[in-house]
Design a protein around this motif. Structure first.
Motif, PDB file in Angstrom:
ATOM      1  N   ALA A   1       1.084   7.580   7.677  1.00  0.00           N
ATOM      2  CA  ALA A   1       0.132   8.369   6.805  1.00  0.00           C
ATOM      3  C   ALA A   1      -0.602   9.157   7.794  1.00  0.00           C
ATOM      4  CB  ALA A   1      -0.775   7.412   6.215  1.00  0.00           C
TER       5      ALA A   1
ATOM      6  N   PRO B   1      -9.522   3.594   6.908  1.00  0.00           N
ATOM      7  CA  PRO B   1      -9.888   3.635   5.501  1.00  0.00           C
ATOM      8  C   PRO B   1     -10.996   3.078   5.033  1.00  0.00           C
ATOM      9  CG  PRO B   1      -8.647   1.778   6.088  1.00  0.00           C
ATOM     10  CD  PRO B   1      -8.569   2.898   7.087  1.00  0.00           C
TER      11      PRO B   1
ATOM     12  N   GLU C   1      -8.401   1.261  -4.532  1.00  0.00           N
ATOM     13  CA  GLU C   1      -8.214   2.705  -4.145  1.00  0.00           C
ATOM     14  C   GLU C   1      -9.285   3.040  -3.236  1.00  0.00           C
ATOM     15  OE1 GLU C   1      -7.676   6.983  -5.871  1.00  0.00           O
ATOM     16  OE2 GLU C   1      -6.180   5.605  -6.750  1.00  0.00           O
TER      17      GLU C   1
ATOM     18  N   GLN D   1       0.835  -1.247  -0.228  1.00  0.00           N
ATOM     19  CA  GLN D   1       0.085   0.244  -0.194  1.00  0.00           C
ATOM     20  C   GLN D   1       0.759   1.075   0.015  1.00  0.00           C
ATOM     21  OE1 GLN D   1      -2.221  -0.567   3.575  1.00  0.00           O
ATOM     22  NE2 GLN D   1      -4.153  -1.127   2.644  1.00  0.00           N
ATOM     23  N   ASP D   2       0.284   2.393  -0.396  1.00  0.00           N
ATOM     24  CA  ASP D   2       0.781   3.612  -0.171  1.00  0.00           C
ATOM     25  C   ASP D   2      -0.615   4.681   0.111  1.00  0.00           C
ATOM     26  OD1 ASP D   2      -0.080   4.350  -2.617  1.00  0.00           O
ATOM     27  OD2 ASP D   2       2.007   4.888  -3.361  1.00  0.00           O
ATOM     28  N   TYR D   3      -0.118   5.765   0.675  1.00  0.00           N
ATOM     29  CA  TYR D   3      -1.268   6.854   0.586  1.00  0.00           C
ATOM     30  C   TYR D   3      -0.752   7.995  -0.331  1.00  0.00           C
ATOM     31  CZ  TYR D   3      -3.461   4.850   4.769  1.00  0.00           C
ATOM     32  OH  TYR D   3      -4.149   3.869   5.812  1.00  0.00           O
ATOM     33  N   ASP D   4      -1.645   8.914  -0.807  1.00  0.00           N
ATOM     34  CA  ASP D   4      -1.450  10.036  -1.622  1.00  0.00           C
ATOM     35  C   ASP D   4      -0.401  10.879  -0.747  1.00  0.00           C
ATOM     36  OD1 ASP D   4      -3.117  10.766   0.290  1.00  0.00           O
ATOM     37  OD2 ASP D   4      -4.732  11.654  -0.947  1.00  0.00           O
TER      38      ASP D   4
ATOM     39  N   CYS E   1       0.262   2.785   8.270  1.00  0.00           N
ATOM     40  CA  CYS E   1      -0.803   3.637   8.738  1.00  0.00           C
ATOM     41  C   CYS E   1      -0.456   4.918   9.582  1.00  0.00           C
ATOM     42  CB  CYS E   1      -1.823   2.750   9.197  1.00  0.00           C
ATOM     43  SG  CYS E   1      -2.773   1.633   8.182  1.00  0.00           S
TER      44      CYS E   1
ATOM     45  N   HIS F   1      -8.308  12.322   0.922  1.00  0.00           N
ATOM     46  CA  HIS F   1      -7.015  11.655   0.815  1.00  0.00           C
ATOM     47  C   HIS F   1      -7.397  10.182   0.627  1.00  0.00           C
ATOM     48  CE1 HIS F   1      -4.485  14.617   2.692  1.00  0.00           C
ATOM     49  NE2 HIS F   1      -5.335  14.858   3.405  1.00  0.00           N
ATOM     50  N   ARG F   2      -6.404   9.487  -0.317  1.00  0.00           N
ATOM     51  CA  ARG F   2      -6.623   8.163  -0.745  1.00  0.00           C
ATOM     52  C   ARG F   2      -5.442   7.109  -0.342  1.00  0.00           C
ATOM     53  NH1 ARG F   2     -11.705   7.921  -2.606  1.00  0.00           N
ATOM     54  NH2 ARG F   2     -11.110   6.529  -4.596  1.00  0.00           N
ATOM     55  N   ARG F   3      -6.208   5.900   0.216  1.00  0.00           N
ATOM     56  CA  ARG F   3      -5.282   4.814   0.379  1.00  0.00           C
ATOM     57  C   ARG F   3      -5.134   3.858  -0.648  1.00  0.00           C
ATOM     58  NH1 ARG F   3      -5.472   0.217   5.088  1.00  0.00           N
ATOM     59  NH2 ARG F   3      -7.369  -0.652   3.883  1.00  0.00           N
TER      60      ARG F   3
ATOM     61  N   VAL G   1     -10.254   7.814   2.754  1.00  0.00           N
ATOM     62  CA  VAL G   1      -9.671   7.812   4.209  1.00  0.00           C
ATOM     63  C   VAL G   1     -10.563   8.882   4.882  1.00  0.00           C
ATOM     64  CG1 VAL G   1      -7.839   8.776   5.715  1.00  0.00           C
ATOM     65  CG2 VAL G   1      -7.294   7.596   3.587  1.00  0.00           C
TER      66      VAL G   1
END
Length: 296
Positions: free
Chosen positions: A204, A242, A168, A148-151, A201, A260-262, A171
């Motif tokens: 983020a 999320p 996607e 995973q990553d976050y924006d 997490c 925000h997006r995960r 959050v």
């Protein structure tokens, strides 16, 4: 001719840093690893390691060889995938690593589908934080993993791992229903429930809060979002969660969507994406995501 098994040990040493760690991963003794690396030096005809007591460092020639060895190992993964494609039956262990929310929400349906369509597969699931997945893949502890990553915390490219998009998510800020907190900026003086430091997490959460102009004050630490939401419902603090986690939010939690997006991706060793087992797992996970999206 360079021995492929020894090249793999060399790549493991580059990743893990010590001969003792390489020995543990490969179920060898440190002495056996040292002997294999010495044999690789003789095959290469140039010094690869500089030894100072128990410490080893790489020579310039070693850096060149490690780069080429990674390409060789990826080609072997592709060859293994091509051979497996010639069989009309999938069998053997398929080791999957996933974060807790996915294990609870996405994997069960995917596992049922894989078991039904490929009954000879030995499905093995390990609950794992996404930051640990690339290393587990390189160490051949996993065949497929979810990363995973976050924006706000994008992942750096990893030359040893191939990935493909899966999901996607939005959050959310989760606060107690009776709280006067109306949005993220208003949460600067709230107690926070955050994940363990070092996890994605946690990183983020810190980044999202800093972008809003404050550093969260952690009261509780929890890595499972069901636990996090239970603590929020009990009035113990606020948190970021999320979209996958909010479907079963308990009464007493108010959710606010954030911009925000995960992002979750399916990962495998470089060159292994076309392996039939990896492809079957990828298809099952995508079907599970599609089913979940249609039953929200």
């Amino acid at each position: 001719m360079l021995d492929v098994r020894r090249l793999r040990l060399l790549c493991d040493l580059d990743l893990l840093g010590t001969i003792a760690a390489v020995a543990r991963v490969n179920a060898y003794t440190p002495s056996a690893v040292s002997q294999q690396l010495s044999a690789l030096e003789r095959e290469a005809g140039v010094p690869l390691l500089e030894r100072t007591g128990r410490r080893v460092t790489f020579t310039a020639a070693n850096r060149v060889l490690v780069t080429h060895a990674a390409t060789v190992l990826a080609a072997l993964e592709q060859a293994t995938a091509a051979l497996a494609s010639a069989s009309d039956r999938l069998s053997g262990p398929l080791r999957i690593g996933a974060f807790p929310t996915a294990v609870r929400t996405l994997l069960p349906r995917a596992l049922v589908s894989l078991g039904r369509e490929h009954p000879a597969l030995e499905l093995r699931v390990t609950e794992l934080d996404p930051v640990a997945v690339p290393r587990a893949l390189r160490e051949r502890q996993l065949d497929v993993g979810l990363v995973q990553d976050y924006d706000v915390a994008p992942a750096a490219p990893d030359a040893d791992v191939d990935t493909t998009p899966l999901l996607e998510e939005t959050v959310y800020l989760a606060v107690p229903a009776r709280s006067g907190t109306t949005g993220l900026p208003a949460a600067d003086d709230s107690a926070w429930i955050t994940a363990t430091p070092g996890t994605l997490c946690h990183t983020a959460t810190i980044q999202v809060c800093r972008a809003a102009g404050f550093t969260p004050r952690t009261r509780h630490t929890a890595d499972d979002f069901a636990t996090v939401l239970a603590l929020v419902a009990a009035g113990q603090g606020v948190s970021l969660v999320p979209e996958l986690a909010v479907a079963d939010a308990p009464p007493g939690v108010r959710l606010t969507a954030l911009p925000h997006r995960r992002r979750t991706r399916i990962a495998c060793r470089r060159g292994a994406a076309s392996h039939p087992m990896v492809a079957a797992c990828t298809a099952a996970l995508r079907d599970s995501v599609a089913y979940s999206a249609g039953h929200v």
